[in-house]
Design a protein around this motif. Structure first.
Motif, PDB file in Angstrom:
ATOM      1  N   ILE A  52       7.193  -1.515   2.475  1.00 30.67           N
ATOM      2  CA  ILE A  52       6.388  -0.446   1.876  1.00 30.67           C
ATOM      3  C   ILE A  52       5.884  -0.869   0.502  1.00 30.67           C
ATOM      4  O   ILE A  52       4.726  -0.626   0.149  1.00 30.67           O
ATOM      5  N   LYS A  53       6.743  -1.528  -0.279  1.00 31.09           N
ATOM      6  CA  LYS A  53       6.328  -1.991  -1.598  1.00 31.09           C
ATOM      7  C   LYS A  53       5.183  -2.995  -1.478  1.00 31.09           C
ATOM      8  O   LYS A  53       4.217  -2.952  -2.240  1.00 31.09           O
ATOM      9  N   THR A  54       5.271  -3.897  -0.515  1.00 32.80           N
ATOM     10  CA  THR A  54       4.216  -4.880  -0.306  1.00 32.80           C
ATOM     11  C   THR A  54       2.928  -4.208   0.152  1.00 32.80           C
ATOM     12  O   THR A  54       1.836  -4.575  -0.281  1.00 32.80           O
ATOM     13  N   MET A  55       3.047  -3.194   1.014  1.00 30.12           N
ATOM     14  CA  MET A  55       1.865  -2.443   1.446  1.00 30.12           C
ATOM     15  C   MET A  55       1.198  -1.744   0.265  1.00 30.12           C
ATOM     16  O   MET A  55      -0.030  -1.726   0.161  1.00 30.12           O
ATOM     17  N   MET A  56       1.991  -1.172  -0.610  1.00 31.67           N
ATOM     18  CA  MET A  56       1.432  -0.483  -1.776  1.00 31.67           C
ATOM     19  C   MET A  56       0.733  -1.476  -2.703  1.00 31.67           C
ATOM     20  O   MET A  56      -0.316  -1.170  -3.279  1.00 31.67           O
ATOM     21  N   ARG A  57       1.291  -2.668  -2.843  1.00 30.86           N
ATOM     22  CA  ARG A  57       0.650  -3.694  -3.662  1.00 30.86           C
ATOM     23  C   ARG A  57      -0.682  -4.104  -3.051  1.00 30.86           C
ATOM     24  O   ARG A  57      -1.674  -4.293  -3.761  1.00 30.86           O
ATOM     25  N   THR A  58      -0.731  -4.237  -1.726  1.00 32.94           N
ATOM     26  CA  THR A  58      -1.974  -4.583  -1.051  1.00 32.94           C
ATOM     27  C   THR A  58      -3.009  -3.477  -1.235  1.00 32.94           C
ATOM     28  O   THR A  58      -4.182  -3.745  -1.479  1.00 32.94           O
ATOM     29  N   ALA A  59      -2.575  -2.221  -1.128  1.00 39.81           N
ATOM     30  CA  ALA A  59      -3.494  -1.095  -1.324  1.00 39.81           C
ATOM     31  C   ALA A  59      -4.030  -1.082  -2.754  1.00 39.81           C
ATOM     32  O   ALA A  59      -5.206  -0.801  -2.981  1.00 39.81           O
ATOM     33  N   ALA A  60      -3.194  -1.420  -3.725  1.00 31.35           N
ATOM     34  CA  ALA A  60      -3.651  -1.483  -5.115  1.00 31.35           C
ATOM     35  C   ALA A  60      -4.671  -2.612  -5.298  1.00 31.35           C
ATOM     36  O   ALA A  60      -5.666  -2.440  -6.004  1.00 31.35           O
ATOM     37  N   GLU A  61      -4.447  -3.749  -4.650  1.00 29.54           N
ATOM     38  CA  GLU A  61      -5.415  -4.851  -4.710  1.00 29.54           C
ATOM     39  C   GLU A  61      -6.744  -4.433  -4.112  1.00 29.54           C
ATOM     40  O   GLU A  61      -7.797  -4.733  -4.664  1.00 29.54           O
ATOM     41  N   MET A  62      -6.697  -3.729  -2.981  1.00 30.24           N
ATOM     42  CA  MET A  62      -7.929  -3.273  -2.342  1.00 30.24           C
ATOM     43  C   MET A  62      -8.669  -2.303  -3.256  1.00 30.24           C
ATOM     44  O   MET A  62      -9.891  -2.349  -3.350  1.00 30.24           O
ATOM     45  N   GLN A  63      -7.934  -1.427  -3.917  1.00 25.92           N
ATOM     46  CA  GLN A  63      -8.555  -0.455  -4.807  1.00 25.92           C
ATOM     47  C   GLN A  63      -9.190  -1.150  -6.007  1.00 25.92           C
ATOM     48  O   GLN A  63     -10.267  -0.779  -6.441  1.00 25.92           O
ATOM     49  N   GLU A  64      -8.519  -2.171  -6.555  1.00 22.10           N
ATOM     50  CA  GLU A  64      -9.065  -2.908  -7.699  1.00 22.10           C
ATOM     51  C   GLU A  64     -10.350  -3.625  -7.332  1.00 22.10           C
ATOM     52  O   GLU A  64     -11.289  -3.643  -8.111  1.00 22.10           O
ATOM     53  N   THR A  65     -10.389  -4.227  -6.152  1.00 18.66           N
ATOM     54  CA  THR A  65     -11.591  -4.951  -5.757  1.00 18.66           C
ATOM     55  C   THR A  65     -12.707  -3.999  -5.374  1.00 18.66           C
ATOM     56  O   THR A  65     -13.865  -4.339  -5.485  1.00 18.66           O
ATOM     57  N   LYS A  66     -12.384  -2.803  -4.937  1.00 19.69           N
ATOM     58  CA  LYS A  66     -13.403  -1.861  -4.513  1.00 19.69           C
ATOM     59  C   LYS A  66     -14.003  -1.108  -5.695  1.00 19.69           C
ATOM     60  O   LYS A  66     -15.166  -0.739  -5.672  1.00 19.69           O
ATOM     61  N   THR A  67     -13.258  -0.855  -6.753  1.00 18.15           N
ATOM     62  CA  THR A  67     -13.734  -0.052  -7.877  1.00 18.15           C
ATOM     63  C   THR A  67     -14.972  -0.641  -8.549  1.00 18.15           C
ATOM     64  O   THR A  67     -15.932   0.071  -8.758  1.00 18.15           O
ATOM     65  N   PRO A  68     -15.034  -1.954  -8.878  1.00 21.80           N
ATOM     66  CA  PRO A  68     -16.257  -2.466  -9.508  1.00 21.80           C
ATOM     67  C   PRO A  68     -17.475  -2.376  -8.593  1.00 21.80           C
ATOM     68  O   PRO A  68     -18.573  -2.158  -9.062  1.00 21.80           O
ATOM     69  N   ASP A  69     -17.293  -2.524  -7.276  1.00 21.58           N
ATOM     70  CA  ASP A  69     -18.415  -2.475  -6.351  1.00 21.58           C
ATOM     71  C   ASP A  69     -19.019  -1.082  -6.281  1.00 21.58           C
ATOM     72  O   ASP A  69     -20.208  -0.928  -6.080  1.00 21.58           O
TER      73      ASP A  69
END
Length: 112
Positions: A84-101
């Motif tokens: 679950i912790k790894t999934m949350m980290r992946t979701a945070a990475e996705m959110q970071e890459t999506k925000t500037p776009d």
């Protein structure tokens, strides 16, 4: 045929190709869809891998020490937490890459 006719036909063909390539605007949407599916599968695999690693470690320790499935339960729960912790980290990475776009969605920034 002469060279001027061939060069004119070539220019016309290049113009048609350029015009038709302008209709490729739908491809990024399709690629984004597949990209989202890949992220989802990545998250599922991370969760399952955490569970399986925890299960395997717990089972191995129980066999090694000859205990009841105490380690099995404990390490399976630890594997679930790690997944679950790894999934949350992946979701945070996705959110970071999506925000500037998207131009910096304010709601996404407030959640951090």
């Amino acid at each position: 045929m002469s060279d001027p006719d061939d060069s004119e036909r070539l220019r016309q063909l290049e113009a048609r190709i350029a015009r038709l390539r302008g209709g490729e605007a739908k491809r990024p949407h399709q690629e984004e869809h597949y990209s989202q599916a890949q992220h989802a599968w990545r998250m599922v695999i991370e969760l399952v891998a955490g569970l399986l690693i925890g299960f395997g470690m717990g089972y191995g320790l129980d066999l090694l020490f000859g205990t009841l499935p105490v380690f099995l339960v404990v390490f399976t729960l630890l594997g679930l937490a790690a997944g679950i912790k790894t999934m949350m980290r992946t979701a945070a990475e996705m959110q970071e890459t999506k925000t500037p776009d998207t131009g910096g969605d304010e709601r996404a920034k407030d959640g951090d």
